[in-house]
Design an enzyme around this catalytic site. Structure first.
Site, PDB file in Angstrom:
ATOM      1  N   CYS A  99       0.845  -1.204   0.000  1.00  0.00           N
ATOM      2  CA  CYS A  99       0.000   0.000   0.000  1.00  0.00           C
ATOM      3  C   CYS A  99       0.876   1.248   0.000  1.00  0.00           C
ATOM      4  O   CYS A  99       0.588   2.207  -0.710  1.00  0.00           O
ATOM      5  CB  CYS A  99      -0.930  -0.006   1.213  1.00  0.00           C
ATOM      6  SG  CYS A  99      -1.928   1.496   1.325  1.00  0.00           S
ATOM      7  N   CYS A 195      -5.800  -2.299   7.111  1.00  0.00           N
ATOM      8  CA  CYS A 195      -6.789  -1.217   7.059  1.00  0.00           C
ATOM      9  C   CYS A 195      -8.139  -1.653   6.503  1.00  0.00           C
ATOM     10  O   CYS A 195      -9.178  -1.267   7.015  1.00  0.00           O
ATOM     11  CB  CYS A 195      -6.235  -0.032   6.292  1.00  0.00           C
ATOM     12  SG  CYS A 195      -5.703  -0.429   4.621  1.00  0.00           S
TER      13      CYS A 195
END
Ligand code: ATP
Length: 372
Positions: A99, A195
């Site tokens: 990410c 997340c």
């Protein structure tokens, strides 16, 4: 360094709030950019809306412009598909590493530039400095919070455009600054977990994408001791979630995952968290990324982490012609796991790292030889 607009990634958490606060206090031209990387699936677990509201409130309190973008498509293609493919292959990926490389320091950086910014900032606990004609990535000063492990895929171009305003602060100080400045996020709990999964059950989440595939649980000696729902739901060294009853001739001690045979759909277990079957001294990696653009030498000594929350371990690194690493540790390591990243450090400096491909753990070697 200080001219031009800087865009802070505002997540709605306390760290990025204080990062923005410090830049405002330094007299910088600051704006906040919130990104949504996951489409709300209606499960009610997605904190994105709350986080977005908090990010808006923080920017309002600081009097800085707020922008919001949806990068869910980019996240799916650049991070999530790879994450699933790795799990499907029986490995344990680290989506936060990807990410950072694919979203926060690529898509986000591009978007910040489109919004007229020259630089970006995040609330990561890490530091960047210029030394000997190049940019260095350094550990955050708060050893318990240091996030350089997740940032090791950054290169010179990204570091040249990045600031980590809270990297020199301990977390307690960050919270104190947030409280003192009455930032609406000052008492917000730290986010945990991956997340897009948030606080929900990891296996349940994964099962939506990788349906259960029952198979045998065996001891390393080959004795059948139970059934699993799919080898990809387990990681090396894991103890939880194993349905193993009393096994004749064995003490009533906990069992740990020590190997996965994906092709045969067999999960291997052993007793004792310190089982010799879990230990390895050498790992081989995929081609490495170097923060400086090149390795310090083709053979060198340094320290390494094979997981985020792990002490630094002394090792010797050999860099192959194809860029792959052979890392030999001074002492055997527990549960070094293919798919996770090995991240190398020289003192405070993060040199770079690579995805772990294999180790010399005895069972893994046997399984590999059998598959070959
Ligand atoms: N949704 C988001 N939008 C914009 N920036 C983000 C977002 N999520 C994370 N970031 C940026 O990346 C940094 C590190 O993210 P991480 O998920 O590790 O959060 P954290 O350490 O809990 O920080 P925070 O308290 O700011 O949420 C954040 O401080 C923030 O600058």
């Amino acid at each position: 360094m200080s001219g031009g607009r800087i865009i802070v990634g505002v997540s709605g958490g306390v760290d990025s709030s204080v990062a923005a606060l410090l830049l405002v206090r330094a007299g910088r031209d600051v704006a906040g950019l919130f990104m949504q990387n996951w489409e709300d699936d209606g499960s009610g677990d997605c904190r994105a809306e709350d986080d977005r509201r908090d990010a808006v409130a923080v920017c309002g309190r600081l009097g800085i412009p707020f922008f919001s973008r949806n990068f869910a498509k980019e996240y799916w293609a650049g991070v999530f598909e790879h994450f699933l493919a790795e799990y499907r292959a029986g490995r344990t990926p680290n989506p936060d590493v990807l990410c950072n490389r694919e979203i926060k320091f690529k898509t986000f950086l591009d978007e910040a530039r489109a919004l007229g910014a020259e630089r970006i900032a995040t609330g990561h606990y890490a530091r960047v400095d210029r030394h000997g004609g190049r940019w260095r990535l350094l550990r955050g000063v708060d050893a318990g919070k240091d996030q350089s492990y997740f940032l090791h895929q950054l290169g010179q171009a990204q570091l040249a455009a990045t600031e980590f305003p809270i990297g020199h602060l301990p977390k307690a100080e960050v919270r104190r600054l947030a409280r003192e400045a009455a930032l609406p996020t000052h008492a917000k709990k730290d986010s945990t977990g991956i997340c897009f999964i948030g606080e929900r059950d990891f296996r349940g989440f994964l099962a939506q994408y990788l349906p259960a595939r029952r198979g045998e649980i065996r001891t390393v000696e080959g004795q059948r001791v139970g059934e699993h729902e799919g080898v990809f739901y387990y990681t090396l060294g894991q103890r939880e979630g194993l349905q193993i009853g009393g096994v004749r001739g064995r003490p009533a001690a906990p069992w740990y995952v020590v190997g996965k045979d994906v092709a045969a759909n067999v999960l291997y277990v052993d007793q004792g968290s310190d089982s010799p079957w879990l230990h390895s001294s050498t790992l081989m990696s995929e081609p490495a990324h170097w923060v400086a653009g090149a390795p310090p030498a083709t053979r060198f000594e340094c320290t390494a982490k094979t997981r985020y929350r792990q002490a630094d371990e002394p090792c010797t690194v050999r860099v192959g012609d194809d860029g792959r690493l052979a890392v030999r540790f001074d002492a055997p390591q527990r549960a070094v796991t293919p798919g996770q990243s090995v991240v190398l450090y020289a003192g405070e400096e993060c040199l770079g790292g690579a995805v772990i491909e294999s180790t010399d753990a005895p069972l893994e070697r046997q399984l590999r030889e059998r598959a070959a």
